[in-house]
Write an enzyme that holds these catalytic residues in place. Structure first.
Site, PDB file in Angstrom:
ATOM      1  N   ASP A  80       0.913  -1.181  -0.050  1.00 48.95           N
ATOM      2  CA  ASP A  80       0.043  -0.065  -0.160  1.00 48.95           C
ATOM      3  C   ASP A  80       0.882   1.142   0.094  1.00 48.95           C
ATOM      4  O   ASP A  80       1.878   1.405   0.502  1.00 48.95           O
ATOM      5  CB  ASP A  80      -1.142   0.232   1.449  1.00 48.95           C
ATOM      6  CG  ASP A  80      -0.184  -0.546   2.485  1.00 48.95           C
ATOM      7  OD1 ASP A  80       0.780  -0.640   2.410  1.00 48.95           O
ATOM      8  OD2 ASP A  80      -1.049  -0.711   3.502  1.00 48.95           O
ATOM      9  N   GLU A 150      -5.697   3.648   4.069  1.00 51.47           N
ATOM     10  CA  GLU A 150      -5.968   4.073   5.464  1.00 51.47           C
ATOM     11  C   GLU A 150      -7.424   4.602   5.366  1.00 51.47           C
ATOM     12  O   GLU A 150      -8.103   4.867   6.325  1.00 51.47           O
ATOM     13  CB  GLU A 150      -4.948   5.578   5.723  1.00 51.47           C
ATOM     14  CG  GLU A 150      -3.749   5.002   5.940  1.00 51.47           C
ATOM     15  CD  GLU A 150      -3.451   4.306   7.018  1.00 51.47           C
ATOM     16  OE1 GLU A 150      -4.350   4.290   8.116  1.00 51.47           O
ATOM     17  OE2 GLU A 150      -2.345   3.879   7.314  1.00 51.47           O
TER      18      GLU A 150
END
Length: 418
Positions: A80, A150
């Site tokens: 990520d 997130e």
């Protein structure tokens, strides 16, 4: 597989300077969720430099590189890319001073406070090493760089944008997360590893009044306080002792001035569970409590509920985890440990679930080994070792990058080694 891993990793020392420089650059230039434009451009360029076929813009800023190397299995490695709205307080000479605008339009500081810069650096390093040693493995390597972890919707965004039809279907999906454990250690864990998570926004309704005339109000500050107190009994008195659950009230918003009683209050909660039935039980209990306290306070209307930022359970395949753990033990020896289940959450599993394939996701230590050992001896790990999402979170460069890169290579070769 050992000989294949040794062959691929034999040149790892030659990329150390490049990799550390890349990491420092990413750390100093973090980007918020769905805004990872610079990072995605760097990733795509690096992949092209090493002969990967590159797909850009999947789910917004997602990047996927595909390296075909003859007949064999297909392995997908995932990292990520996004950072957090945190003001960095590490004191590093490459610390972030970046500012940005979040989804609500607010100006915020930005920091790689969760280690996604480590994830990107390790996967690019592994991709480079695998591309340079194609004689040592066979099959297809897919390197996926995901946005907006997130926010909890980055993986879903890639899937909804046609990920499964745009890249080869993997036989297994592999990933890792840097954590506040001793650097150089690795933690494969079968079964539930990262918890489910949900955020809940509750709007409680009252009746406003002047602060000098509380008898004319239905005070939402008092109502919100009673709800918060009552919520503490869910885990303590409703969840079976053998089950795990967390209920956290992270935000209470009510009023604008000391002498004004507002007409509403907003609570924002976060829950963590490993079991879906426990999750449903907690959500129902939260709603029951908020409705009951509203009724007890004489609220003019029922509370409003919004569930958002939901994360799935990371439930590692027993077989895939055993295969990776065996490869790790063979290559890393005593550095392989088990951190146990983690109460953090990830949207990683959305990707393998979309393909309908097994997966495993492990932890990588990022804390200076001496500092971690000393904190363990003092019994002060939680106080002295900054964890993910702390403004002081700063993984040591080495052996974190070396171990994280080697872990991805070793895990991929558990399927791709001839």
């Amino acid at each position: 597989m050992t000989s294949a891993a040794d062959a691929v990793l034999s040149s790892q020392s030659t990329i150390q300077e490049w990799q550390e420089s890349l990491y420092k650059d990413l750390h100093a230039h973090p980007e918020l969720s769905h805004q990872e434009f610079r990072t995605a451009k760097i990733v795509a360029g690096q992949l092209r430099n090493h002969s990967f076929a590159v797909h850009e813009g999947i789910g917004g800023t997602g990047v996927v590189g595909v390296l075909e190397n003859g007949d064999g299995p297909t392995v997908l490695l995932r990292a990520d890319m996004d950072a957090l709205p945190i003001a960095e307080a590490t004191g590093l000479d490459y610390a972030s001073t970046a500012m940005g605008t979040d989804a609500s339009g607010r100006g915020v500081p930005i920091m790689h406070g969760c280690g996604h810069d480590v994830h990107v650096s390790c996967l690019l390093g592994a991709a480079r090493l695998m591309a340079a040693a194609r004689e040592s493995w066979a099959g297809t390597l897919v390197a996926l760089f995901q946005p907006a972890e997130e926010m909890g919707d980055g993986a879903r965004g890639m899937v909804d944008d046609g990920l499964t039809s745009r890249v080869p279907r993997p036989d297994v999906v592999l990933g890792q997360h840097v954590l506040a454990h001793s650097a150089g250690t690795l933690s494969p864990h079968p079964g539930a590893f990262l918890s489910m998570a949900d955020s809940i926004r509750i709007t409680l309704h009252g009746r406003g009044s002047h602060g000098s005339m509380p008898h004319l109000s239905i005070d939402p500050a008092v109502l919100a306080s009673m709800v918060v107190v009552r919520l503490q009994g869910i885990v303590a008195r409703e969840v079976p002792p053998g089950e795990f659950a967390v209920v956290t009230v992270g935000r209470i918003a009510v009023g604008a001035k000391s002498n004004i009683i507002d007409d509403h209050a907003v609570l924002e909660l976060n829950i963590r569970t490993y079991d879906r039935s426990v999750r449903e039980q907690i959500l129902a209990a939260i709603e029951r409590i908020a409705r009951a306290e509203s009724a007890a306070s004489g609220s003019p209307k029922e509370p409003d509920f919004e569930v958002y930022d939901s994360y799935p359970l990371t439930n590692n395949s027993e077989e895939a985890t055993a295969r990776v753990a065996e490869a790790f033990h063979e290559h890393f020896g005593g550095l392989v440990t088990d951190y146990g289940r983690q109460t953090a959450s990830e949207d990683f599993s959305t990707i393998p679930d979309a393909f309908g394939v097994p997966y495993t996701y492990w932890g990588v230590g990022g804390t200076d080994p001496d500092a971690y050992r000393q904190a363990e001896e003092r019994g002060t790990v939680s106080a002295d070792i900054p964890a993910n999402h702390s403004p002081r979170f700063a993984p040591v460069l080495e052996p974190t990058l070396e171990a994280g890169t080697a872990a991805l290579v070793v895990a991929a070769l558990a399927w791709l080694a001839p």
